[in-house]
Design a protein around this motif. Structure first.
Motif, short mmCIF file in Angstrom:
data_model
loop_
_atom_site.label_atom_id
_atom_site.label_comp_id
_atom_site.label_asym_id
_atom_site.label_seq_id
_atom_site.Cartn_x
_atom_site.Cartn_y
_atom_site.Cartn_z
N UNK A 16 4.16 8.67 8.48
CA UNK A 16 2.75 8.29 8.45
C UNK A 16 1.99 8.89 7.26
N UNK A 17 2.62 9.80 6.52
CA UNK A 17 2.00 10.38 5.32
C UNK A 17 2.00 9.41 4.16
N UNK A 18 2.73 8.32 4.26
CA UNK A 18 2.79 7.34 3.19
C UNK A 18 1.78 6.23 3.43
N UNK A 19 0.96 5.97 2.41
CA UNK A 19 -0.06 4.91 2.51
C UNK A 19 0.61 3.58 2.79
N UNK A 20 0.03 2.83 3.70
CA UNK A 20 0.53 1.49 4.00
C UNK A 20 1.61 1.45 5.07
N UNK A 34 6.44 -1.13 6.50
CA UNK A 34 5.60 -1.22 5.31
C UNK A 34 5.51 -2.69 4.95
N UNK A 35 4.29 -3.19 4.89
CA UNK A 35 4.06 -4.62 4.62
C UNK A 35 4.84 -5.49 5.60
N UNK A 96 14.11 9.57 1.72
CA UNK A 96 14.70 8.31 2.16
C UNK A 96 13.62 7.30 2.56
N UNK A 97 12.57 7.77 3.21
CA UNK A 97 11.50 6.85 3.58
C UNK A 97 10.73 6.40 2.34
N UNK A 98 10.51 7.30 1.40
CA UNK A 98 9.87 6.91 0.14
C UNK A 98 10.73 5.88 -0.59
N UNK A 99 12.04 6.06 -0.59
CA UNK A 99 12.94 5.10 -1.22
C UNK A 99 12.84 3.74 -0.52
N UNK A 100 12.73 3.76 0.79
CA UNK A 100 12.62 2.51 1.54
C UNK A 100 11.34 1.76 1.17
N UNK A 105 7.96 -4.71 -2.83
CA UNK A 105 7.00 -4.79 -3.93
C UNK A 105 5.77 -3.92 -3.64
N UNK A 106 5.21 -3.35 -4.66
CA UNK A 106 4.03 -2.47 -4.53
C UNK A 106 4.30 -1.35 -3.56
N UNK A 107 5.35 -0.56 -3.82
CA UNK A 107 5.74 0.55 -2.95
C UNK A 107 4.59 1.46 -2.59
N UNK A 108 4.66 2.06 -1.39
CA UNK A 108 3.60 2.92 -0.88
C UNK A 108 3.50 4.20 -1.70
N UNK A 109 2.36 4.78 -1.67
CA UNK A 109 2.13 6.08 -2.31
C UNK A 109 1.73 7.06 -1.21
N UNK A 110 2.01 8.31 -1.45
CA UNK A 110 1.66 9.34 -0.48
C UNK A 110 0.17 9.38 -0.25
#
Length: 112
Positions: A16-20, A34-35, A96-100, A105-110
């Protein structure tokens, strides 16, 4: 039942720390999307996490650390890997979650 190294609250905090990223359910277990696309979910065994990481990363993880990462017949051929919660640490989970999210497209940011 083996004690989990990563608690559900820790998994939630990291995801949940990742936007989106939105929490919901998948197969009756907590899941993060995500999306609208699945990033991770608690496996129904309660001892592992399903992570969408892409084929190349999946293959690398399976070759590098079979003690932590594995695949079941259900996931063979899919860009996912399962991780044993009693062996996965918070830092690796975050990566791993950041990689996911980067797979989409338009990957999440912290959110930090």
């Amino acid at each position: 039942m083996a004690r989990r190294k990563l608690s559900l609250s820790t998994i939630r905090r990291v995801a949940n720390a990742l936007a989106g990223v939105e929490e919901g359910t998948s197969y009756g277990t907590p899941a993060w999307r995500f999306k609208g696309r699945l990033l991770a979910r608690l496996h129904q065994d309660g001892q592992s996490l399903v992570l969408k990481v892409g084929n190349r990363t999946r293959d690398h993880l399976l070759e590098a650390d079979l003690g932590t990462f594995f695949a079941t017949d259900h996931y063979r051929g899919h860009p996912t890997v399962l991780a044993r919660l009693d062996r996965l640490n918070t830092s690796d989970l975050r990566k791993l979650i950041e990689r996911a999210t980067a797979i989409h497209p338009s990957g999440a940011r912290s959110k930090r």
